[in-house]
Design an enzyme around this catalytic site. Structure first.
Site, PDB file in Angstrom:
ATOM      1  N   ASP A  43       9.327   3.021  -0.340  1.00 35.25           N
ATOM      2  CA  ASP A  43       7.960   3.461   0.568  1.00 35.25           C
ATOM      3  C   ASP A  43       8.548   3.019   2.011  1.00 35.25           C
ATOM      4  O   ASP A  43       8.075   1.839   2.324  1.00 35.25           O
ATOM      5  CB  ASP A  43       6.826   3.080   0.099  1.00 35.25           C
TER       6      ASP A  43
ATOM      7  N   LYS B 285       4.434   8.749   9.167  1.00 32.71           N
ATOM      8  CA  LYS B 285       4.240   8.038  10.265  1.00 32.71           C
ATOM      9  C   LYS B 285       5.173   8.628  11.341  1.00 32.71           C
ATOM     10  O   LYS B 285       5.020   9.672  11.863  1.00 32.71           O
ATOM     11  CB  LYS B 285       4.407   6.712  10.004  1.00 32.71           C
TER      12      LYS B 285
ATOM     13  N   TYR C  65       0.871  -1.209  -0.061  1.00 37.68           N
ATOM     14  CA  TYR C  65       0.013  -0.149   0.041  1.00 37.68           C
ATOM     15  C   TYR C  65       0.976   1.155   0.088  1.00 37.68           C
ATOM     16  O   TYR C  65       1.952   1.329   0.687  1.00 37.68           O
ATOM     17  CB  TYR C  65      -1.007  -0.013   1.325  1.00 37.68           C
TER      18      TYR C  65
HETATM   19  C1  PLP Z   1       0.455   4.472   5.723  1.00 38.12           C
HETATM   20  C2  PLP Z   1       1.216   4.331   4.615  1.00 38.12           C
HETATM   21  C3  PLP Z   1       1.030   5.018   3.345  1.00 38.12           C
HETATM   22  C4  PLP Z   1       0.026   6.209   3.631  1.00 38.12           C
HETATM   23  O1  PLP Z   1       0.509   7.144   4.326  1.00 38.12           O
HETATM   24  P1  PLP Z   1      -0.889   8.149   4.863  1.00 38.12           P
HETATM   25  O2  PLP Z   1      -0.220   9.163   5.674  1.00 38.12           O
HETATM   26  O3  PLP Z   1      -2.066   7.157   5.522  1.00 38.12           O
HETATM   27  O4  PLP Z   1      -1.298   8.790   3.781  1.00 38.12           O
HETATM   28  C5  PLP Z   1       1.913   4.961   2.414  1.00 38.12           C
HETATM   29  N1  PLP Z   1       2.833   3.786   2.400  1.00 38.12           N
HETATM   30  C6  PLP Z   1       2.822   3.127   3.539  1.00 38.12           C
HETATM   31  C7  PLP Z   1       3.873   1.952   3.330  1.00 38.12           C
HETATM   32  C8  PLP Z   1       2.030   3.145   4.470  1.00 38.12           C
HETATM   33  O5  PLP Z   1       2.320   2.403   5.528  1.00 38.12           O
END
Ligand code: PLP
Length: 429
Positions: free
Chosen positions: A239, A267, A144
Site C-alpha cells: 500500500d 494521494k 491504515y
Molecule cells: C490515505 C491512505 C489510504 C486511504 O486513502 P483515501 O484516499 O483516504 O481513501 C490508504 N492507505 C494508506 C497507506 C493511506 O495513507
C-alpha cells in the site's frame, strides 16, 4: 491569533455534518480544540478564514508535494476543466498517467484508476482473493489501508493473530478473514502462515508505515514478507498510497529493492484531486473486468481533471533536482525539531523517511504500533497547539505523518525552528 471565524464556521458545520467534518481527524479530537477552517492555500501556506497564514506541514495529508495551488497544476486542471469535467468514456489522459505510473514502478504492468486509496486497497484485495482462490488477508497493527470493512480490523488479544472489528458496523465475518500481526515482526507473520498458510490470499503492508506516525521497515522485513508470501502462494500487496513519490523519488519498493505483486497508489498521483490506483503483475491484473471476471467500476474513475493534475505533478517531480527539494525541506524540519528538543531537554525521537516525518515524544525508536502508543500524546497535543499559535500547522494527531513540499524553503524551516523552540521550551510542555 484570532480564530473567531473558524469557531463560528465549526459551530455551523456541526449542525449539519457529523462532528462538523467529512473525515474524522480533521476535527482535532485527539489534540482538543477547534479546527481551523481554510480559505485558501498558497505554496507552503494555509490561510484560514480569520486570515492567519500557517506554514503547512500536513499538505492535505500528503498529496500536495508541489505545495498549494502550484501554477503547473492550476494550469493543467484549468485546461482540462474548459474541455469538460467528466465523460464516462475513455480519454488519452488516463493512458498518459498510466504510462508515468508504469515507468516509475517496474513491478506494475497494468494499472486501474479509482477515486480514493480506500477503493484501491479494497479492489486490490478482491483481485488477490480471486487470483489465489483464498479468503484470508494479513495486515499489520497500526497500518491504515482505508476504511473497507475487511481492513477496519485491529489486533486481537494475546498471541492469536485473528482480527477484531475496529469499528461498530464492521461484521465479525469481515474481521474473521483478516489476520493482524505487529509491524516489523516477521516471526509473527511466519506463525500466521504456519497456522493458516493455505488460506491466506495476500499480505498487505505500508512499506514505510505512515499512519501510526512514520515507522520505517526494519532491515530485511519487506524482503522477508516477499519470501514468505512467495513460498506460501500468497500475493504481496504494498500500500503505497502515502509512500508513492513521498518515501522516495518514486516508491518505497524502489528503496527496499523488493517487488510486490500488487501496489496501491493514491494521494500524490492525484495532485490534490481525488484519485487512487491499483496495479501490478499482468497475469493478476488481467483478472480485472472487462479484461477478466473480477468486477470493479467507477462512474468518475479516471476523471480528466484528476488525471491532468496527476500528470502535471508527476512530470514536475520527474525533472532533475525537483523531488529532492522536498526531501531537503523534510531534513531541515526534522533537524529543527530535534535541535529544539535537545535545547529544551525534551525526549523527542524524530523519524523521517524521504519527505515524511514524525516527532514522537519518547526517547526510544518507534518500531511498531505498541511503541507508537507509548509515546506521550499529551505532550504532542501541547506541542501541536503551541506550534499552531506560532503559525505552524502540524498534523492534529501523534499518529499521523507530517509532510514537506518542493516550495518549503529556508524561511519555512526557520519559522518551524522558532515555533518548535517556543512550543518545547515552556515548562510542562
Ligand atoms: C490515505 C491512505 C489510504 C486511504 O486513502 P483515501 O484516499 O483516504 O481513501 C490508504 N492507505 C494508506 C497507506 C493511506 O495513507
Amino acid at each position: 491569533m484570532s480564530t473567531s471565524r473558524s469557531d463560528a464556521a465549526f459551530r455551523a458545520a456541526q449542525a449539519l455534518l457529523p462532528g462538523g467534518v467529512d473525515s474524522p481527524v480533521r476535527a482535532f479530537r485527539s489534540v482538543g480544540g477547534t479546527p481551523r477552517f481554510i480559505a485558501r492555500g498558497e505554496g507552503p501556506f494555509l490561510v484560514d478564514v480569520d486570515g492567519n497564514r500557517l506554514v503547512d506541514y500536513v499538505l492535505a495529508w500528503g498529496p500536495l508535494v508541489l505545495g498549494h495551488a502550484h501554477p503547473a497544476v492550476v494550469r493543467a486542471v484549468g485546461d482540462a476543466l474548459r474541455r469538460g469535467t467528466a465523460f464516462g468514456a475513455p480519454t488519452e489522459l488516463e493512458t498518459e498517467l498510466a504510462r508515468r505510473v508504469v515507468r516509475a514502478f517496474p513491478s506494475i504492468a497494468l494499472v486501474r484508476f479509482v477515486n480514493s486509496g480506500t477503493e484501491a486497497t479494497m479492489s486490490a484485495l478482491r483481485v488477490a482473493r480471486a487470483f489465489t482462490g483464498r479468503a484470508k488477508i494479513l495486515k499489520f497493527d497500526g497500518c491504515y489501508h482505508g476504511h473497507a470493512d475487511s481492513l477496519l480490523v485491529k489486533a486481537g488479544s494475546g498471541v492469536a493473530t485473528l482480527g477484531l472489528p475496529d469499528s461498530p458496523g464492521v461484521p465479525e465475518g469481515s474481521a474473521r478473514d483478516t489476520l493482524v500481526a505487529p509491524y516489523n515482526d516477521l516471526a509473527a507473520v511466519e506463525r500466521a502462515f504456519g497456522a493458516h498458510g493455505g488460506e491466506i490470499a495476500a499480505v498487505i503492508v505500508e512499506p514505510v508505515a505512515g499512519n501510526m506516525g512514520v515507522v520505517p521497515p526494519a532491515e530485511g522485513f519487506l524482503k522477508g514478507l516477499r519470501d514468505l508470501t512467495a513460498a506460501a502462494g500468497a500475493l504481496l500487496v504494498f500500500d503505497e498510497v502515502m509512500t508513492g513519490w513521498r518515501a522516495g523519488p518514486t516508491g518505497a519498493q524502489a528503496l527496499a529493492g523488493v517487488a510486490p505483486d500488487l501496489t496501491c497508489l493514491g494521494k500524490v498521483i492525484g495532485g490534490g484531486l481525488p484519485v487512487g490506483a491499483y496495479g501490478g503483475r499482468r497475469d493478476v491484473m488481467e483478472l480485472v473486468a472487462p479484461a477478466g471476471p473480477v468486477y470493479q467500476a467507477g462512474t468518475l474513475a479516471g476523471n480528466p481533471l484528476a488525471m491532468a493534475a496527476g500528470i502535471a505533478t508527476l512530470d514536475l517531480l520527474a525533472e532533475p533536482g525537483v523531488w529532492v527539494r522536498a526531501e531537503r525541506a523534510a531534513e531541515r524540519a526534522a533537524a529543527a525539531l530535534a535541535e529544539a528538543a535537545r535545547h529544551a531537554g525534551v525526549a523527542l525521537t524524530v523519524q523521517r523517511v524521504g519527505t515524511m516525518f514524525t516527532p514522537f515524544f519518547t526517547d526510544r525508536p518507534v518500531t511498531d504500533y505498541e511503541a507508537a502508543r507509548r509515546a506521550d500524546r499529551d505532550r504532542y497535543a501541547a506541542f501541536f497547539h503551541r506550534a499552531l499559535e506560532a503559525g505552524v500547522y502540524f498534523p492534529p494527531s501523534q499518529f499521523e505523518a507530517a509532510f514537506t513540499s518542493i516550495v518549503h524553503g529556508e524561511a519555512e524551516a526557520e519559522r518551524l525552528a522558532a515555533a518548535a523552540g517556543q512550543a518545547l521550551a515552556k515548562k510542562g510542555a
